[in-house]
Design a protein around this motif. Structure first.
Motif, PDB file in Angstrom:
ATOM      1  N   ASN A 175      18.281  22.166 -44.974  1.00 57.13           N
ATOM      2  CA  ASN A 175      19.623  22.744 -44.864  1.00 57.13           C
ATOM      3  C   ASN A 175      19.448  24.143 -44.290  1.00 57.13           C
ATOM      4  OD1 ASN A 175      22.065  24.142 -45.300  1.00 57.13           O
ATOM      5  ND2 ASN A 175      22.581  22.827 -47.028  1.00 57.13           N
ATOM      6  N   SER A 233      21.381  26.574 -43.849  1.00 56.46           N
ATOM      7  CA  SER A 233      22.053  27.682 -44.524  1.00 56.46           C
ATOM      8  C   SER A 233      21.207  28.285 -45.633  1.00 56.46           C
ATOM      9  CB  SER A 233      23.396  27.222 -45.101  1.00 56.46           C
ATOM     10  OG  SER A 233      23.184  26.315 -46.163  1.00 56.46           O
ATOM     11  N   ASN A 234      20.195  27.553 -46.092  1.00 55.99           N
ATOM     12  CA  ASN A 234      19.331  28.051 -47.158  1.00 55.99           C
ATOM     13  C   ASN A 234      18.012  28.606 -46.651  1.00 55.99           C
ATOM     14  OD1 ASN A 234      21.138  27.559 -49.175  1.00 55.99           O
ATOM     15  ND2 ASN A 234      20.178  25.666 -49.878  1.00 55.99           N
ATOM     16  N   ALA A 262      19.980  32.932 -43.524  1.00 53.86           N
ATOM     17  CA  ALA A 262      20.834  33.507 -44.562  1.00 53.86           C
ATOM     18  C   ALA A 262      20.915  35.018 -44.435  1.00 53.86           C
ATOM     19  CB  ALA A 262      20.299  33.113 -45.940  1.00 53.86           C
ATOM     20  N   TYR A 304       8.712  29.469 -51.364  1.00 54.75           N
ATOM     21  CA  TYR A 304      10.100  29.646 -51.755  1.00 54.75           C
ATOM     22  C   TYR A 304      10.486  28.531 -52.710  1.00 54.75           C
ATOM     23  CZ  TYR A 304      10.731  33.178 -48.168  1.00 54.75           C
ATOM     24  OH  TYR A 304      10.635  34.304 -47.416  1.00 54.75           O
ATOM     25  N   MET A 313      13.230  27.136 -53.811  1.00 58.07           N
ATOM     26  CA  MET A 313      14.665  27.115 -53.558  1.00 58.07           C
ATOM     27  C   MET A 313      15.025  25.762 -52.978  1.00 58.07           C
ATOM     28  SD  MET A 313      14.687  29.411 -50.102  1.00 58.07           S
ATOM     29  CE  MET A 313      16.298  29.967 -50.504  1.00 58.07           C
ATOM     30  N   ASN A 314      16.286  25.430 -53.008  1.00 57.05           N
ATOM     31  CA  ASN A 314      16.736  24.163 -52.471  1.00 57.05           C
ATOM     32  C   ASN A 314      17.047  24.323 -50.997  1.00 57.05           C
ATOM     33  OD1 ASN A 314      17.770  21.697 -51.954  1.00 57.05           O
ATOM     34  ND2 ASN A 314      19.340  21.758 -53.544  1.00 57.05           N
ATOM     35  N   LEU A 315      16.171  23.782 -50.125  1.00 61.05           N
ATOM     36  CA  LEU A 315      16.413  23.794 -48.692  1.00 61.05           C
ATOM     37  C   LEU A 315      17.018  22.480 -48.232  1.00 61.05           C
ATOM     38  CD1 LEU A 315      13.110  25.407 -47.423  1.00 61.05           C
ATOM     39  CD2 LEU A 315      15.358  26.466 -47.538  1.00 61.05           C
ATOM     40  N   ASN A 353      19.763  19.292 -47.746  1.00 57.86           N
ATOM     41  CA  ASN A 353      21.103  19.331 -47.188  1.00 57.86           C
ATOM     42  C   ASN A 353      22.121  18.673 -48.104  1.00 57.86           C
ATOM     43  OD1 ASN A 353      20.400  16.679 -47.001  1.00 57.86           O
ATOM     44  ND2 ASN A 353      20.750  16.467 -44.801  1.00 57.86           N
ATOM     45  N   VAL A 372      24.944  22.484 -50.557  1.00 58.24           N
ATOM     46  CA  VAL A 372      25.688  23.661 -50.144  1.00 58.24           C
ATOM     47  C   VAL A 372      26.827  23.291 -49.209  1.00 58.24           C
ATOM     48  CG1 VAL A 372      25.531  25.871 -48.965  1.00 58.24           C
ATOM     49  CG2 VAL A 372      23.640  25.089 -50.376  1.00 58.24           C
ATOM     50  N   GLU A 392      28.760  31.269 -42.484  1.00 53.97           N
ATOM     51  CA  GLU A 392      27.513  30.615 -42.123  1.00 53.97           C
ATOM     52  C   GLU A 392      27.344  30.616 -40.607  1.00 53.97           C
ATOM     53  OE1 GLU A 392      25.381  29.949 -44.238  1.00 53.97           O
ATOM     54  OE2 GLU A 392      26.552  30.087 -46.063  1.00 53.97           O
TER      55      GLU A 392
END
Length: 363
Positions: free
Chosen positions: A143, A145-146, A151, A206, A208-210, A212, A215, A221
């Motif tokens: 994704n 956006s992540n 970002a 990282y 984190m949730n990358l 798709n 989000v 964005e």
């Protein structure tokens, strides 16, 4: 249990004739002869004329020169943007596009590659005004956006790729267009730690949730300036990832039809198999694109007819991608970007926001 793939050799003469009739009906209104947009870029002139480059290197340089030239034609080379290269490999396409930008400022490159890659050219980037980062992740799980770079900078993106095989093209289109809208898929999937590699070769972890699947995009964005992807290996497309399902349905075609057309698409290159076995270029092309050894059909079709059927299958699959991009508000097309003597896979998919979208964004 995985569904067994359709074998073209197992089709009866009547079944094959029925599929070809469906194909001809579905492609009747399509231009089978594409526009030739073979181009070049001045930044690669020296490399193209360097006698130290062998035939294989020369052919890859010609393709990159044409991709850079087409990006310039579409107005996609410029400042204040992020180029996302899908299936980046060693990163040579981004390397040349960076050089083609010349005096552009605030240009970023995000190189997406799921495999660990050796002999990367990332360390060769010396131009001021651009940065490079690598993201080791499967496109299906990405994704944009992540991604920390996007970002942080919130720049519009340009999606690029050279010989993005089969389903990877469809995954890349969904990924890049998630800048407008994110579909929720695999909601139970747990986020994974992904390795983000910077230009200097350091690795950052990282947690984190990358993916798709979580989000929803907002007006803040990054938007999509355009897409230019050199297509490859339609015989490796997959219905579950294909973006043109609705287009196929509108033509009265099914997932089973897609699977057969997908496999028949390899016939577009069957003429290559008539080349002398000691021709290293043809052998390299066949190996690079993973053509199937058992994709021929010993029936009543001539070699030329099989090639034509294969090209029509590719054209139909690509039309579904064009339709998908048009539904998302883009002007899209497929065109030749190099000659078959340079690459068997010589079609480029492009997309830029339609004028109405651009006018809305300017207001």
């Amino acid at each position: 249990m995985a569904k067994q793939q359709v074998s073209i050799c197992a089709l009866s003469k009547e079944e094959l004739e029925n599929m070809i009739s469906k194909l001809l009906k579905a492609t009747n209104s399509l231009d089978s002869q594409l526009t030739d947009q073979t181009s070049t870029h001045r930044i690669l002139e020296e490399a193209l004329n360097d006698p130290r480059n062998g035939e294989c290197a020369f052919k890859h340089l010609k393709q990159k020169a044409s991709l850079a030239g087409n990006l310039e034609r579409l107005g996609l080379l410029g400042s204040n943007r992020c180029f996302v290269e899908f299936g980046a490999g060693r990163g040579k396409l981004s390397h040349w596009i960076d050089l083609a930008l010349q005096d552009a400022k605030n240009a970023h490159f995000l190189l997406v590659e799921r495999a660990s890659t050796r002999f990367k050219v990332d360390g060769k980037h010396k131009r001021q005004g651009s940065t490079f980062e690598r993201l080791q992740i499967d496109i299906e799980d990405l994704n944009l956006s992540n991604v920390p770079l996007l970002a942080r900078e919130k720049l519009p993106v340009v999606g690029i790729g050279k010989h993005l095989c089969g389903a990877a093209t469809d995954l890349a289109l969904r990924c890049i267009l998630s800048c407008y809208k994110t579909e929720q898929e695999d909601s139970d999937k747990e986020p994974l730690n992904k390795r983000l590699k910077s230009e200097m070769g350091t690795t950052k972890e990282y947690s984190m949730n990358l993916s798709n699947d979580t989000v929803l995009m907002t007006p803040n964005e990054p938007s999509v300036l355009g897409i230019a992807i050199a297509l490859c290996c339609h015989h490796r497309c997959e219905w579950k990832h294909y973006v043109g399902k609705e287009f196929f349905s509108s033509q009265g075609l099914t997932a089973e039809d897609f699977e057969i057309f997908q496999r028949l698409s390899s016939w577009a290159t069957c003429g290559m198999k008539r080349q002398p076995i000691d021709n290293e270029h043809w052998k390299a092309n066949l190996e690079e694109h993973n053509f199937e050894k058992n994709s021929t059909y010993e029936g009543t079709l001539t070699t030329g007819e099989r090639e034509h059927v294969g090209h029509l299958c590719k054209r139909l699959i690509d039309q579904g991608r064009i339709w998908y991009l048009q539904q998302q508000g883009f002007d899209s097309a497929v065109q030749y970007y190099t000659s078959p003597s340079v690459s068997l896979e010589n079609v480029l998919l492009t997309a830029i926001p339609s004028p109405t979208i651009q006018q809305t964004e300017d207001c």
